[in-house]
Design an enzyme around this catalytic site. Structure first.
Site, mmCIF file in Angstrom:
data_model
loop_
_atom_site.group_PDB
_atom_site.id
_atom_site.type_symbol
_atom_site.label_atom_id
_atom_site.label_comp_id
_atom_site.label_asym_id
_atom_site.label_seq_id
_atom_site.Cartn_x
_atom_site.Cartn_y
_atom_site.Cartn_z
ATOM 1 N N HIS A 194 -53.920 18.850 -37.177
ATOM 2 C CA HIS A 194 -53.966 17.425 -36.869
ATOM 3 C C HIS A 194 -52.869 17.076 -35.857
ATOM 4 O O HIS A 194 -51.759 17.601 -35.924
ATOM 5 C CB HIS A 194 -53.771 16.613 -38.149
ATOM 6 C CG HIS A 194 -53.946 15.134 -37.971
ATOM 7 N ND1 HIS A 194 -55.120 14.575 -37.522
ATOM 8 C CD2 HIS A 194 -53.084 14.105 -38.171
ATOM 9 C CE1 HIS A 194 -54.984 13.260 -37.467
ATOM 10 N NE2 HIS A 194 -53.754 12.946 -37.852
ATOM 11 N N CYS B 69 -58.413 13.829 -32.906
ATOM 12 C CA CYS B 69 -57.010 13.403 -32.871
ATOM 13 C C CYS B 69 -56.281 13.956 -31.653
ATOM 14 O O CYS B 69 -55.331 13.333 -31.157
ATOM 15 C CB CYS B 69 -56.299 13.821 -34.142
ATOM 16 S SG CYS B 69 -56.435 15.573 -34.540
#
Length: 769
Positions: A729, A314
């Protein structure tokens, strides 16, 4: 079906286990074997090509290589069985195992000859063997994933030849908790003496007070094993403090037997360090709903394509989405790359420009941004997106971190990507990363003689410290502190404010104080700002500052514009002391690191080791080398008279397009280290080009200064949720077509109220207005 006259002259050979077979996806676009027309795999070089009429990269491959024989592969999903069969076998180790695709898909294949223009007999010559080798081969995409995921842990001399004390069984109560505190989990058993100590606090994993480490520092007993991770097969988390890394201990069963522990009777009761990190990363997600609980509206079409998460990718997806949303990158790699793709003779999978064009087409064309097919009663929620496996393998190749599947720092990856693009585009003069470049003016004024000194340094991103202040009204025992909101100007002042420091004046020849001021000598077209939310916490553990920052969507930086040396200012003479052979470092980055509590020697080593690529990159290096035995050893300075650059090194750098003077200076600044010299040249290219060959102490037209305005509009920002840069994330918000869009891996949605998210971001991209 008639025999083809081109099979025998083609000289086809079966693929070997080491061969990269591109059978899942076209190497020049994201069309895959799952489309109705499938993928053509060249049976000579195993390139994958699509067959769509508007591109037909398989036909293009034949035109460029004259490889005529291809295997067309179509993959069709099998209907899902509902026969009550048991679930698949539980995964027992963290690695990618080869999936049984034959249980999930049917494959339809045919052999074609482009020279004949038709399907041919697949039994001719050695075609059957070549076809079989392609079908059973691990695809190039799969090979890359397996290689990146499998982090090999090896043994060392300390785990292989450990000297233990006299054998002594440990009583059960001695294994109940840490010998120095009451913690009863995350416990590490010293394999030399049997001491039990708690571990260090992990990134979002189990906690600890570091008593296992302190035992090593007191005794120098090198190897410990984590209780609760020992399995009957003899595997466990083993750490060597001497090496500072996880290790394998082949004689582990023998070592444990010294303390009366029978490996065969052990059961794994705690997660390993790797499992803890993966589990923690899976927990992080960003809300995909509005404040009133409604699902955010998915977006489709050109510019709204998501990127599939390859496993901790990510950070890369957020940066890639940000830069490809900029006009300069779109013009370079979407509009201007078609000619290169049509003429390139290199392997498309390893050609930088081909892969950048492929990424631009995938993200911007809208071809792959389509709703997932649902039943008639189901509401459309999203898209499959594209998997950037080939791009990641190419950009991360050879890099110790980005070649792996571990989570990384988005800002560090941005700097790496900029460096790669600079190197690849330097010769052609089409470098889109020039939009990020600017110069900083560093002004020093002696408090006693009032003379001044000016320096300019080029950069491509601005890192600001966060002056966090704990909220004393919300501090609870055992809880993480809460912080008061911080203004964006306060963050700017940490770098662009005035500062008084001790100074050895070369004019007065005395120790005094001086004012140090940093300003913009020039403003970039796109300003990249990173907020230093990751700091050194208690126990030398990296932690994140969850501080709300009042970041404006529009910012005016004109008050921070530098003016250069003025007519009424007198320049300080240069230092008369003999020049040090120690490589120079970025003073601003050095001061930023030292303000976090690191010693000067450590900070200097970190900046040298990372090629002066900023405080954030250096800080990550520091965290990884905290336990190096020589981390605080003073840097040895070479004598001023020796160790000049070799002619061969200078010539090699000149072959890359640099002048002899630039090459010699780079080698001098990096102690004749060629690899660091190349990084130094690319990171200082702008300032070197602007320098005048005729230095003067008097007032003159300043170099590196421009009159372009310093007013900006926010166009994107990258946010991070988690405890450190190596866990959590990343997502990115981008202003596109007048609306704010959230890109969360392959989920792309419109965000109606952007204000709450802006103040919690990590990186910001501002466009000059």
């Amino acid at each position: 079906m008639s025999a083809c006259p081109h099979v025998s002259p083609a000289g086809l050979s079966p693929a070997t286990p080491a061969t990269e077979v591109h059978k899942e996806e076209c190497t020049l676009c994201f069309d895959s074997q799952d489309l109705p027309q499938g993928i053509d795999v060249c049976l000579k070089c195993f390139n994958g090509g699509c067959l769509e009429n508007d591109r037909n990269h398989s036909q293009l491959h034949y035109q460029k290589t004259k490889h005529p024989i291809v295997l067309n592969i179509k993959r069709v999903p099998k209907p899902k069985k509902k026969d009550g069969s048991p679930p698949p076998q539980k995964i027992t180790r963290l690695a990618i195992e080869e999936e049984r695709e034959e249980d999930m898909f049917d494959y339809i294949t045919s052999v074609k000859c482009y020279a004949c223009g038709k399907e041919i007999d697949r039994t001719q010559g050695n075609l059957p063997g070549v076809i079989d080798s392609v079908m059973v081969a691990l695809s190039a995409k799969r090979q890359s994933e397996v290689k990146a995921w499998q982090e090999e842990i090896t043994s060392c001399q300390h785990t292989e030849h450990l000297e233990q004390g006299p054998a002594r069984p440990l009583e059960a109560q001695s294994l109940a908790h840490c010998n120095k505190c009451e913690l009863n989990s995350n416990l590490w058993l010293c394999l030399t003496c049997g001491n039990l100590g708690c571990g260090r606090q992990q990134y979002g994993g189990s906690g600890g007070n570091g008593h296992g480490l302190s035992h090593y520092e007191e005794t120098m007993h090198p190897v410990s094993v984590k209780l609760g991770t020992i399995t009957p097969e003899g595997s466990a988390d083993v750490f060597c403090y001497m090496c500072g890394d996880e290790r394998v201990a082949p004689p582990l069963a023998k070592y444990l037997a010294y303390f009366g522990i029978n490996v065969a009777s052990q059961q794994k009761t705690e997660k390993s360090l790797t499992e803890l990190q993966v589990e923690q990363n899976m927990k992080f997600d960003f809300s995909m709903t509005t404040e009133d609980g409604k699902q955010l509206s998915p977006l489709f079409g050109a510019g709204y394509t998501g990127l599939k998460n390859l496993g901790n990718s990510c950070y890369m997806a957020s940066v890639v989405q940000s830069v490809f949303a900029l006009d300069e990158f779109q013009n370079r790699y979407q509009n201007a790359a078609a000619q290169h793709v049509s003429q390139c003779r290199d392997n498309p999978a390893t050609c930088f420009h081909c892969q950048m064009a492929k990424m631009a087409d995938g993200l911007l064309s809208g071809r792959y941004s389509v709703p997932i097919e649902k039943g008639q009663d189901e509401e459309v929620r999203g898209q499959d997106g594209i998997a950037p496996s080939m791009f990641k393998a190419l950009i991360g190749k050879g890099h110790a971190e980005f070649s792996t599947m571990r989570q990384q720092d988005a800002q560090e990856f941005f700097q790496h990507l900029v460096s790669i693009i600079e190197q690849k585009e330097r010769a052609g003069g089409n470098d889109p990363t020039g939009i990020f470049k600017y110069s900083l003016e560093q002004r020093l004024q002696c408090f006693e003689c009032e003379r001044v000194r000016y320096r300019t340094e080029s950069s491509s991103s601005l890192t600001l410290r966060v002056p966090a202040k704990k909220d004393s009204t919300k501090v609870a025992d055992g809880q993480k502190p809460e912080y008061l909101p911080v203004g964006f100007d306060e963050c700017l002042e940490t770098v662009l404010g005035d500062e008084m420091r001790e100074f050895q004046c070369p004019h007065d020849q005395s120790k005094t104080t001086a004012t140090f001021t940093t300003r913009f000598a020039s403003f970039p077209d796109v300003l990249v700002v990173t907020l230093g939310r990751f700091v050194l916490g208690e126990g030398w553990v990296q932690e994140k500052l969850n501080v709300k920052i009042d970041v404006p969507q529009e910012v005016d930086l004109e008050k921070f514009r530098g003016r250069g040396q003025q007519a009424d200012e007198v320049a300080l003479p240069e230092d008369t002391n003999a020049p040090s052979a120690t490589p120079s470092v970025d003073q601003m980055a050095l001061e930023q690191l030292m303000s976090m509590g690191f010693g000067e020697v450590r900070c200097t080593k970190a900046l040298i080791a990372t090629g002066n690529n900023g405080a954030d990159v250096a800080m990550n290096w520091l965290f990884e080398h905290m336990e190096d035995p020589d981390i605080d050893t003073p840097i040895q300075q070479a004598s001023a008279g020796g160790g000049g650059a070799s002619e061969a090194d200078v010539s090699q750098l000149m072959d890359m397009g640099f002048t002899a003077a630039q090459a010699k200076r780079a080698l001098k600044e990096t102690s004749n280290n060629m690899e660091r010299a190349v990084d130094w040249l690319f990171s200082h290219s702008d300032s070197m080009e602007e320098e005048s060959s005729d230095a003067s102490n008097g007032p003159s037209a300043p170099t590196g200064y421009t009159s372009a305005p310093g007013r900006y509009q926010l166009v994107s920002f990258i946010s991070h949720k988690g405890t450190s840069t190596h866990a959590g994330h990343y997502v990115v918000h981008i202003l596109r077509d007048g609306k704010w869009v959230l890109y969360n891996d392959n989920k792309v949605v419109e965000v109606p109220n952007i204000e709450p998210a802006i103040g919690e971001a990590y990186m910001y991209l501002y466009r000059r207005v």
